[in-house]
Design a protein around this motif. Structure first.
Motif, PDB file in Angstrom:
ATOM      1  N   ILE A  68       1.873 -31.581 -47.382  1.00  0.00           N
ATOM      2  CA  ILE A  68       3.341 -32.156 -47.553  1.00  0.00           C
ATOM      3  C   ILE A  68       3.464 -31.879 -49.230  1.00  0.00           C
ATOM      4  CG2 ILE A  68       5.278 -33.594 -47.330  1.00  0.00           C
ATOM      5  CD1 ILE A  68       3.903 -34.775 -44.953  1.00  0.00           C
ATOM      6  N   SER A  69       4.067 -31.033 -49.809  1.00  0.00           N
ATOM      7  CA  SER A  69       4.173 -30.982 -51.187  1.00  0.00           C
ATOM      8  C   SER A  69       4.462 -32.198 -51.748  1.00  0.00           C
ATOM      9  CB  SER A  69       4.878 -30.148 -51.764  1.00  0.00           C
ATOM     10  OG  SER A  69       4.585 -28.559 -51.041  1.00  0.00           O
ATOM     11  N   PRO A  70       3.841 -33.085 -52.684  1.00  0.00           N
ATOM     12  CA  PRO A  70       4.251 -34.358 -53.099  1.00  0.00           C
ATOM     13  C   PRO A  70       5.148 -34.293 -54.296  1.00  0.00           C
ATOM     14  CG  PRO A  70       1.911 -33.960 -53.668  1.00  0.00           C
ATOM     15  CD  PRO A  70       2.299 -32.543 -52.814  1.00  0.00           C
ATOM     16  N   ASP A 126       0.506 -36.983 -46.685  1.00  0.00           N
ATOM     17  CA  ASP A 126       0.533 -38.344 -46.549  1.00  0.00           C
ATOM     18  C   ASP A 126       1.997 -38.272 -45.733  1.00  0.00           C
ATOM     19  OD1 ASP A 126       1.672 -40.870 -46.445  1.00  0.00           O
ATOM     20  OD2 ASP A 126       1.009 -41.338 -48.751  1.00  0.00           O
ATOM     21  N   PRO A 127       2.264 -38.644 -44.661  1.00  0.00           N
ATOM     22  CA  PRO A 127       3.515 -38.899 -43.985  1.00  0.00           C
ATOM     23  C   PRO A 127       4.618 -39.552 -44.712  1.00  0.00           C
ATOM     24  CG  PRO A 127       1.824 -39.434 -42.357  1.00  0.00           C
ATOM     25  CD  PRO A 127       1.262 -39.547 -43.548  1.00  0.00           C
ATOM     26  N   ALA A 128       4.048 -40.426 -45.503  1.00  0.00           N
ATOM     27  CA  ALA A 128       5.166 -41.057 -46.551  1.00  0.00           C
ATOM     28  C   ALA A 128       5.932 -39.996 -47.413  1.00  0.00           C
ATOM     29  CB  ALA A 128       4.503 -42.180 -47.191  1.00  0.00           C
ATOM     30  N   ASN A 129       5.259 -38.989 -47.678  1.00  0.00           N
ATOM     31  CA  ASN A 129       6.088 -37.797 -48.389  1.00  0.00           C
ATOM     32  C   ASN A 129       6.949 -37.154 -47.465  1.00  0.00           C
ATOM     33  OD1 ASN A 129       4.722 -38.319 -50.668  1.00  0.00           O
ATOM     34  ND2 ASN A 129       3.107 -36.983 -50.237  1.00  0.00           N
ATOM     35  N   ALA A 130       6.855 -37.273 -46.130  1.00  0.00           N
ATOM     36  CA  ALA A 130       7.606 -36.341 -45.243  1.00  0.00           C
ATOM     37  C   ALA A 130       9.172 -36.952 -45.209  1.00  0.00           C
ATOM     38  CB  ALA A 130       7.148 -36.613 -43.939  1.00  0.00           C
ATOM     39  N   PRO A 131       9.905 -35.690 -45.264  1.00  0.00           N
ATOM     40  CA  PRO A 131      11.455 -36.292 -45.351  1.00  0.00           C
ATOM     41  C   PRO A 131      11.903 -36.481 -43.840  1.00  0.00           C
ATOM     42  CG  PRO A 131      11.037 -33.655 -45.358  1.00  0.00           C
ATOM     43  CD  PRO A 131       9.573 -34.382 -45.656  1.00  0.00           C
ATOM     44  N   ASP A 132      12.945 -37.077 -43.769  1.00  0.00           N
ATOM     45  CA  ASP A 132      13.499 -37.204 -42.625  1.00  0.00           C
ATOM     46  C   ASP A 132      13.539 -36.143 -41.581  1.00  0.00           C
ATOM     47  OD1 ASP A 132      13.958 -40.050 -43.303  1.00  0.00           O
ATOM     48  OD2 ASP A 132      16.073 -39.753 -43.423  1.00  0.00           O
ATOM     49  N   ARG A 146      27.844 -28.766 -48.301  1.00  0.00           N
ATOM     50  CA  ARG A 146      26.693 -29.919 -47.960  1.00  0.00           C
ATOM     51  C   ARG A 146      25.559 -29.179 -48.136  1.00  0.00           C
ATOM     52  NH1 ARG A 146      24.363 -29.145 -42.024  1.00  0.00           N
ATOM     53  NH2 ARG A 146      25.428 -27.261 -41.208  1.00  0.00           N
ATOM     54  N   THR A 147      24.361 -29.844 -48.333  1.00  0.00           N
ATOM     55  CA  THR A 147      22.942 -29.203 -48.346  1.00  0.00           C
ATOM     56  C   THR A 147      22.152 -29.461 -47.021  1.00  0.00           C
ATOM     57  OG1 THR A 147      23.087 -29.401 -50.641  1.00  0.00           O
ATOM     58  CG2 THR A 147      20.980 -29.289 -49.845  1.00  0.00           C
ATOM     59  N   LEU A 148      21.547 -28.520 -46.884  1.00  0.00           N
ATOM     60  CA  LEU A 148      20.599 -28.768 -45.656  1.00  0.00           C
ATOM     61  C   LEU A 148      19.080 -28.264 -46.064  1.00  0.00           C
ATOM     62  CD1 LEU A 148      20.075 -28.671 -42.559  1.00  0.00           C
ATOM     63  CD2 LEU A 148      20.147 -26.441 -42.628  1.00  0.00           C
ATOM     64  N   GLU A 149      18.007 -29.191 -45.893  1.00  0.00           N
ATOM     65  CA  GLU A 149      16.841 -29.109 -46.656  1.00  0.00           C
ATOM     66  C   GLU A 149      15.818 -28.560 -45.239  1.00  0.00           C
ATOM     67  OE1 GLU A 149      15.453 -31.887 -49.573  1.00  0.00           O
ATOM     68  OE2 GLU A 149      13.702 -32.119 -48.483  1.00  0.00           O
ATOM     69  N   VAL A 150      15.236 -27.390 -45.479  1.00  0.00           N
ATOM     70  CA  VAL A 150      14.470 -26.902 -44.299  1.00  0.00           C
ATOM     71  C   VAL A 150      13.141 -26.770 -45.048  1.00  0.00           C
ATOM     72  CG1 VAL A 150      13.953 -24.903 -42.957  1.00  0.00           C
ATOM     73  CG2 VAL A 150      16.413 -25.562 -43.032  1.00  0.00           C
ATOM     74  N   HIS A 151      12.045 -27.459 -44.451  1.00  0.00           N
ATOM     75  CA  HIS A 151      10.741 -27.387 -45.061  1.00  0.00           C
ATOM     76  C   HIS A 151       9.791 -26.229 -44.318  1.00  0.00           C
ATOM     77  CE1 HIS A 151      10.269 -31.088 -47.450  1.00  0.00           C
ATOM     78  NE2 HIS A 151      11.518 -31.259 -46.949  1.00  0.00           N
ATOM     79  N   LEU A 152       8.969 -25.483 -44.950  1.00  0.00           N
ATOM     80  CA  LEU A 152       8.426 -24.630 -44.430  1.00  0.00           C
ATOM     81  C   LEU A 152       6.833 -25.222 -44.409  1.00  0.00           C
ATOM     82  CD1 LEU A 152       9.329 -21.740 -46.919  1.00  0.00           C
ATOM     83  CD2 LEU A 152      10.549 -22.600 -45.223  1.00  0.00           C
ATOM     84  N   THR A 153       6.551 -25.351 -43.196  1.00  0.00           N
ATOM     85  CA  THR A 153       5.142 -26.131 -43.226  1.00  0.00           C
ATOM     86  C   THR A 153       4.129 -25.392 -42.351  1.00  0.00           C
ATOM     87  OG1 THR A 153       6.285 -27.241 -41.095  1.00  0.00           O
ATOM     88  CG2 THR A 153       6.390 -28.297 -42.839  1.00  0.00           C
ATOM     89  N   MET A 197       0.126 -26.005 -55.357  1.00  0.00           N
ATOM     90  CA  MET A 197      -0.246 -27.144 -54.309  1.00  0.00           C
ATOM     91  C   MET A 197       0.739 -27.957 -54.242  1.00  0.00           C
ATOM     92  SD  MET A 197      -4.067 -27.454 -55.440  1.00  0.00           S
ATOM     93  CE  MET A 197      -4.266 -28.956 -54.093  1.00  0.00           C
ATOM     94  N   GLY A 198       2.236 -27.581 -54.851  1.00  0.00           N
ATOM     95  CA  GLY A 198       3.214 -28.687 -54.618  1.00  0.00           C
ATOM     96  C   GLY A 198       3.060 -29.777 -55.619  1.00  0.00           C
ATOM     97  N   MET A 199       2.361 -29.625 -56.746  1.00  0.00           N
ATOM     98  CA  MET A 199       2.145 -30.898 -57.553  1.00  0.00           C
ATOM     99  C   MET A 199       2.987 -30.389 -58.816  1.00  0.00           C
ATOM    100  SD  MET A 199      -1.580 -32.095 -56.841  1.00  0.00           S
ATOM    101  CE  MET A 199      -2.238 -32.111 -55.313  1.00  0.00           C
TER     102      MET A 199
END
Ligand SMILES: [Cu+2]
Length: 567
Positions: free
Chosen positions: A402-404, A385-391, A444-451, A350-352
């Motif tokens: 969103i995995s905390p 929680d959108p607060a956990n969302a990356p840019d 560079r690093t590129l972050e891609v979220h699987l949602t 669960m991303g914890m």
């Protein structure tokens, strides 16, 4: 050392008594394929398939490194088709993805794919149109190396794993859209809860309930509708590969399933993994490995004695298995082990992070999630929680989690194999046999979220489902970049990039990160790869669970400039 199958005497050919003894094989410099409808027999019942040259799987295409491939594909369907050469490095116009790299093949048309063969190993090919792949349109590719094969073997067998349903794939997808748990009949039970038998505590169960999730929801589609096949044969047909005692037998195992991840073992035989996704790795001996959708693994086994061995490819959620036999003679069989206990997802899924069973009852993310009194929608709320969302992530209806605290799970045992008491292949065991070509560190690093939104069966990258409005992922030609995949969902996603191999960032010795075309990202975890974007053009980048791809987990990777284009 390497033996071509045609060199075998008749008695040494593989097959099942009473069915086609050997996989039809095509080779040479002018290969012709015809896509059409055909009836296939699965478990004694006839179904409607979309096939290549009338068989499921499609014929084995055998090429040699250094040759030029010319493959004509004729479409006799009344809808468009296409063929993607999975894992092959070729000009993007030959990659076979309609709308991205070519227009597709219309009914009654022939498209000629031509490309130089610049690699060797075990690969496969499949339709990239509609859901034809799930209806039987897939087949194996073997490319023999130009020079000596570093892998020594006396005999080989190709094992194509697949999942067959008599339900039309569109019907399956509709059922999933209406009710994502439709095929999940392994839900934790009240009886299990009371006895504690299923290993899920009452507090954990309340939390799963609040998230409208079930810790047994491991594969969206499973053995309740699928028959799992080896080379087109169901478990009862017992596809058999022959051996002579003491031979080194190379098994080229391809997961050509639409939706099924398998755990593979051969009770009584150790397997030495020598190749992953067509690229040679330092040999590593294991007793079981997980093969995600679209991955390939080559293993060497050395069966002895006048006895049979069962090849078990158990669906990750233990809802069924594909079965084959290795034996000195046709007609032999070994014991078939029963399906093992259904695995259960954990807090890590669960991303914890490290908060597994024991740690979960208290203060996860500052909420008292475990206590009976706590209103459970708190935890469910925190999970998205959108607060956990990356840019850059769109936190709309397409995101229900969103995995905390996602952690790198490259060294974790694959899902369902945490507790088995034998050696299991880890991604961190894979080490490239030869040094990789590009020694540069990523710039560079590129972050891609699987949602995703499990309840609506919506899937995407960074909260967006694929459409023309989604910006492609852009790489400079020849740039060296690290891509970090963050899985914000509770499902495994096998992520595939066309036209390139990437190096898994798995702690391998410098210059020996293993090369892959597909990486299976564990729930709530991360996986990173280093990529040299050396293939100019537009390439598909997607989850290889067919119905996740169709539900939006897809994007285009653009590598620019093209030849002749001004930088
Ligand atoms: Cu997926």
């Amino acid at each position: 050392m390497a033996a071509a199958s045609s060199a075998f005497p008749a008695w040494a050919q593989s097959g099942t008594a009473g069915t086609v003894p050997q996989m039809p094989t095509l080779g040479g410099d002018d290969i012709k394929l015809t896509v059409g409808h055909a009836g296939v027999n699965v478990g004694g019942r006839t179904g409607h398939a979309v096939t290549i040259n009338g068989t499921m799987p499609a014929p084995l295409i055998r090429l040699r490194e250094g040759q030029r491939a010319r493959i004509s594909v004729t479409n006799t369907l009344d809808e468009d088709t296409s063929i993607h050469w999975h894992g092959l490095l070729l000009p993007f116009q030959m990659d076979g993805v309609p709308g991205i790299s070519f227009p597709g093949i219309r009914p009654n048309e022939t498209f000629v794919f031509e490309f130089p063969v610049i690699q060797s190993g075990t690969y496969w090919y499949h339709s990239h149109s509609n859901m034809q792949e799930a209806m039987g349109m897939f087949g194996p590719i073997v490319i023999d190396p130009a020079g000596t094969d570093p892998v020594g073997y006396d005999r080989e067998h190709v094992l194509v794993l697949s999942d067959w349903s008599f339900l039309h794939p569109h019907e399956i997808l509709q059922k999933l859209k209406k009710s994502p748990g439709y095929f999940n009949q392994q839900k934790t039970t009240l009886a299990g809860l009371i006895s504690g038998e299923d290993g899920v505590s009452a507090s954990e169960r309340r939390m799963w309930g609040a998230m409208r999730m079930d810790p047994r929801d491991i594969l969206d589609v499973n053995g309740t509708t699928y028959t799992y096949l080896v080379n087109g044969h169901g478990p009862d047909e017992n596809w058999t590969g022959l051996f002579q005692a003491g031979e080194r037998v190379r098994l080229r195992i391809i997961n050509a399933s639409a939706m099924s991840i398998f755990n593979v073992r051969i009770p009584g035989l150790a397997m030495t993994v020598v190749q992953a996704d067509g690229e040679n790795v330092r040999p590593v001996e294991v007793d079981e490995f997980q093969i995600s959708v679209a991955e390939t693994y080559d293993v060497i086994v050395r069966p002895t004695g006048d006895r049979a061995y069962t090849v078990v490819a158990e669906a990750m959620d233990r809802s069924g298995m594909a079965r084959a036999t290795l034996a000195p003679r046709i007609g032999m069989a070994a014991e078939i082990p029963p399906l093992r206990k259904v695995p259960t997802l954990t807090m890590r899924d669960m991303g914890m992070g490290g908060m597994d069973h024991s740690g979960m009852d208290h203060a996860a993310m500052g909420h008292d999630m475990g206590s009976a009194a706590a209103p459970m929608d708190h935890s469910a709320g925190a999970m998205r929680d959108p607060a956990n969302a990356p840019d850059g992530m769109a936190v709309g209806v397409g995101v229900d989690m969103i995995s905390p605290n996602p952690v790198n799970r490259m060294g974790d045992r694959p899902l369902g194999l945490q507790d088995v008491d034998h050696r299991v292949l880890l991604y961190t065991d894979l080490v490239s046999l030869r040094p990789n070509k590009d020694p540069r560190p990523p710039a560079r690093t590129l972050e891609v979220h699987l949602t995703g939104n499990m309840e609506r069966f919506m899937w995407g990258f960074d909260g967006r489902k694929f459409s023309e409005l989604v910006e492609p992922i852009r790489f400079e030609r020849d740039e060296r970049v690290r891509v970090k995949l963050v899985n914000d969902t509770m499902m495994v996603h096998p992520i595939h990039l066309h036209g390139h191999f990437f190096e898994l960032v798995n702690g391998a010795p410098q210059g020996h990160q293993p090369l892959k075309h597909t990486v299976s990202v564990m729930p709530g975890g991360t996986a990173s790869f280093d990529l040299t974007a050396d293939a100019p053009g537009d390439w598909a980048f997607h989850c290889h669970l067919l119905m996740h791809m169709h539900s939006g987990m897809f994007n285009v990777v653009t590598v620019r400039p093209l030849d002749g284009e001004v930088a």
